[in-house]
Write a protein that holds these residues in place. Structure first.
Motif, PDB file in Angstrom:
ATOM      1  N   ALA A   1      73.037  45.994  11.728  1.00 40.21           N
ATOM      2  CA  ALA A   1      73.769  45.977  10.449  1.00 40.21           C
ATOM      3  C   ALA A   1      74.877  47.026  10.440  1.00 40.21           C
ATOM      4  CB  ALA A   1      72.798  46.208   9.291  1.00 40.21           C
ATOM      5  N   ALA A   2      74.578  48.204  10.973  1.00 37.28           N
ATOM      6  CA  ALA A   2      75.595  49.254  11.030  1.00 37.28           C
ATOM      7  C   ALA A   2      76.748  48.848  11.941  1.00 37.28           C
ATOM      8  CB  ALA A   2      74.954  50.555  11.517  1.00 37.28           C
ATOM      9  N   ARG A   3      76.432  48.139  12.987  1.00 36.40           N
ATOM     10  CA  ARG A   3      77.458  47.691  13.932  1.00 36.40           C
ATOM     11  C   ARG A   3      78.336  46.599  13.312  1.00 36.40           C
ATOM     12  NH1 ARG A   3      77.180  47.390  19.619  1.00 36.40           N
ATOM     13  NH2 ARG A   3      75.776  49.188  19.482  1.00 36.40           N
ATOM     14  N   LEU A   4      77.729  45.652  12.605  1.00 35.91           N
ATOM     15  CA  LEU A   4      78.461  44.491  12.083  1.00 35.91           C
ATOM     16  C   LEU A   4      79.061  44.726  10.703  1.00 35.91           C
ATOM     17  CD1 LEU A   4      75.982  41.635  13.113  1.00 35.91           C
ATOM     18  CD2 LEU A   4      78.050  42.365  14.331  1.00 35.91           C
ATOM     19  N   GLY A   5      78.480  45.647   9.952  1.00 39.17           N
ATOM     20  CA  GLY A   5      78.955  45.898   8.592  1.00 39.17           C
ATOM     21  C   GLY A   5      78.505  44.858   7.583  1.00 39.17           C
ATOM     22  N   VAL A   6      77.391  44.176   7.881  1.00 43.38           N
ATOM     23  CA  VAL A   6      76.841  43.174   6.964  1.00 43.38           C
ATOM     24  C   VAL A   6      75.317  43.358   6.929  1.00 43.38           C
ATOM     25  CG1 VAL A   6      78.685  41.528   7.491  1.00 43.38           C
ATOM     26  CG2 VAL A   6      76.506  41.391   8.730  1.00 43.38           C
ATOM     27  N   PRO A   7      74.649  42.807   5.896  1.00 42.40           N
ATOM     28  CA  PRO A   7      73.191  42.895   5.876  1.00 42.40           C
ATOM     29  C   PRO A   7      72.565  42.153   7.057  1.00 42.40           C
ATOM     30  CG  PRO A   7      74.045  42.266   3.718  1.00 42.40           C
ATOM     31  CD  PRO A   7      75.191  42.168   4.676  1.00 42.40           C
ATOM     32  N   VAL A   8      71.524  42.743   7.631  1.00 40.99           N
ATOM     33  CA  VAL A   8      70.740  42.106   8.679  1.00 40.99           C
ATOM     34  C   VAL A   8      69.271  42.194   8.270  1.00 40.99           C
ATOM     35  CG1 VAL A   8      70.052  42.117  11.103  1.00 40.99           C
ATOM     36  CG2 VAL A   8      72.413  42.690  10.476  1.00 40.99           C
ATOM     37  N   VAL A   9      68.644  41.037   8.093  1.00 38.67           N
ATOM     38  CA  VAL A   9      67.253  40.979   7.636  1.00 38.67           C
ATOM     39  C   VAL A   9      66.364  40.548   8.793  1.00 38.67           C
ATOM     40  CG1 VAL A   9      65.641  39.866   6.044  1.00 38.67           C
ATOM     41  CG2 VAL A   9      67.955  40.447   5.282  1.00 38.67           C
ATOM     42  N   PRO A  10      65.363  41.348   9.167  1.00 39.00           N
ATOM     43  CA  PRO A  10      64.437  40.897  10.206  1.00 39.00           C
ATOM     44  C   PRO A  10      63.546  39.778   9.703  1.00 39.00           C
ATOM     45  CG  PRO A  10      63.722  43.005   9.323  1.00 39.00           C
ATOM     46  CD  PRO A  10      65.048  42.697   8.676  1.00 39.00           C
ATOM     47  N   ALA A  11      63.231  38.829  10.587  1.00 40.24           N
ATOM     48  CA  ALA A  11      62.344  37.720  10.249  1.00 40.24           C
ATOM     49  C   ALA A  11      61.532  37.374  11.493  1.00 40.24           C
ATOM     50  CB  ALA A  11      63.136  36.509   9.761  1.00 40.24           C
ATOM     51  N   TYR A  12      60.432  36.658  11.283  1.00 41.15           N
ATOM     52  CA  TYR A  12      59.466  36.520  12.367  1.00 41.15           C
ATOM     53  C   TYR A  12      59.013  35.074  12.530  1.00 41.15           C
ATOM     54  CZ  TYR A  12      59.505  41.512  11.558  1.00 41.15           C
ATOM     55  OH  TYR A  12      59.913  42.808  11.385  1.00 41.15           O
ATOM     56  N   ALA A  13      58.733  34.740  13.800  1.00 37.53           N
ATOM     57  CA  ALA A  13      58.258  33.397  14.111  1.00 37.53           C
ATOM     58  C   ALA A  13      56.768  33.252  13.844  1.00 37.53           C
ATOM     59  CB  ALA A  13      58.564  33.058  15.566  1.00 37.53           C
ATOM     60  N   SER A  14      56.018  34.361  13.898  1.00 37.57           N
ATOM     61  CA  SER A  14      54.575  34.299  13.675  1.00 37.57           C
ATOM     62  C   SER A  14      54.047  35.687  13.354  1.00 37.57           C
ATOM     63  CB  SER A  14      53.852  33.756  14.915  1.00 37.57           C
ATOM     64  OG  SER A  14      53.905  34.705  15.965  1.00 37.57           O
ATOM     65  N   ALA A  15      52.852  35.730  12.761  1.00 37.42           N
ATOM     66  CA  ALA A  15      52.051  36.953  12.600  1.00 37.42           C
ATOM     67  C   ALA A  15      52.634  37.992  11.650  1.00 37.42           C
ATOM     68  CB  ALA A  15      51.781  37.604  13.959  1.00 37.42           C
ATOM     69  N   ALA A  16      53.813  37.764  11.112  1.00 36.19           N
ATOM     70  CA  ALA A  16      54.421  38.738  10.201  1.00 36.19           C
ATOM     71  C   ALA A  16      55.374  38.011   9.261  1.00 36.19           C
ATOM     72  CB  ALA A  16      55.158  39.817  10.976  1.00 36.19           C
ATOM     73  N   THR A  17      55.730  38.669   8.202  1.00 36.00           N
ATOM     74  CA  THR A  17      56.677  38.124   7.223  1.00 36.00           C
ATOM     75  C   THR A  17      57.835  39.116   7.065  1.00 36.00           C
ATOM     76  OG1 THR A  17      55.407  39.140   5.426  1.00 36.00           O
ATOM     77  CG2 THR A  17      54.917  36.842   5.976  1.00 36.00           C
TER      78      THR A  17
END
Length: 248
Positions: free
Chosen positions: A156-172
């Motif tokens: 996010a700091a590199r791109l200057g936009v929000p970056v939200v982590p997301a997961y394929a399994s085992a986490a939300t």
């Protein structure tokens, strides 16, 4: 006149991949290790898998005998494999092993993520309407989620936009939930960054859920080869190798 002494062989670099039923994964990891060998021809480079693909890590370590080796996880965060599976396998071998940290978080990983996004078409849209979902495999381990969140923060700091982590399994959150959250914030141009070392089921499933563009997995990006060697060197600067004896 005496001949110069031969230089000792450096400790082996054993890249520890998860393994996948997708044949592209093994081809990609093998090509990545070829890049590592080209950068450091003096370092013996080997591959061992946790599951699903040959060679498995125990087989790779057995072939090394009692030689010294640095185990570099081809994983992008801490978790059960890094904390439990790899150390347990090392402890059951005769090799003198040093553990290296996983590949993420690290600025070189962010270099690769950014370039993959650019290759997929990132750029040219207003920052106020753009965002990124950072798709990762997922883990129940809070340290793994913290590492992925840190990678998202760096991107996010590199791109200057929000970056939200997301997961394929085992986490939300899931990729779908992260996309909905960003849409609710008025972010219409949502790209998916693939926080996977190689193609596989999770990477493919996440890419299908991208509402706009989806970056390719990190694969053989040059920064990934440099990152493997950085973790190798980092481990060599740390604690001395630990000798292990196979249990009777």
């Amino acid at each position: 006149m005496s001949s110069p002494l031969a230089q000792p062989t450096p400790p082996a670099l054993v890249a520890v991949a998860h393994g996948s039923r997708d044949p592209r994964a093994l081809r990609t990891v093998s090509a990545l290790l070829d890049r590592v060998r080209a950068l450091r021809p003096d370092v013996p480079v080997h591959l061992g898998h946790i599951e699903l693909n040959a060679p498995l890590l125990p087989e790779t370590l057995a072939a090394l005998g009692d030689r010294e080796a640095v185990l570099v996880p081809l994983l992008l965060s801490r978790g059960h494999h890094v904390k439990r599976d790899i150390p347990a396998t090392a402890a059951a071998s005769c090799a003198r092993t040093r553990p290296a940290p996983p590949l993420g978080p690290h600025p070189l990983l962010v270099d690769a993520l950014q370039d993959r996004l650019t290759e997929a078409g990132w750029g040219g849209t207003p920052r106020r309407t753009s965002a990124v979902v950072l798709a990762a495999a997922g883990s129940r381990d809070p340290d793994a989620r913290a590492d992925t969140a840190r990678t998202a923060h760096l991107l996010a700091a590199r791109l200057g936009v929000p970056v939200v982590p997301a997961y394929a399994s085992a986490a939300t959150p899931t990729v779908e939930t992260a996309v909905r959250t960003l849409l609710a914030r008025g972010r219409r141009h949502i790209a998916l960054a693939s926080c996977f070392t190689a193609p596989g089921r999770f990477a493919t499933e996440c890419a299908r859920k991208a509402p706009w563009i989806a970056a390719a997995p990190l694969g053989t990006h040059p920064a990934m080869a440099r990152l493997l060697l950085h973790r190798y060197d980092q481990a060599l600067r740390g604690a001395p190798a630990t000798p292990h004896l196979a249990s009777a």
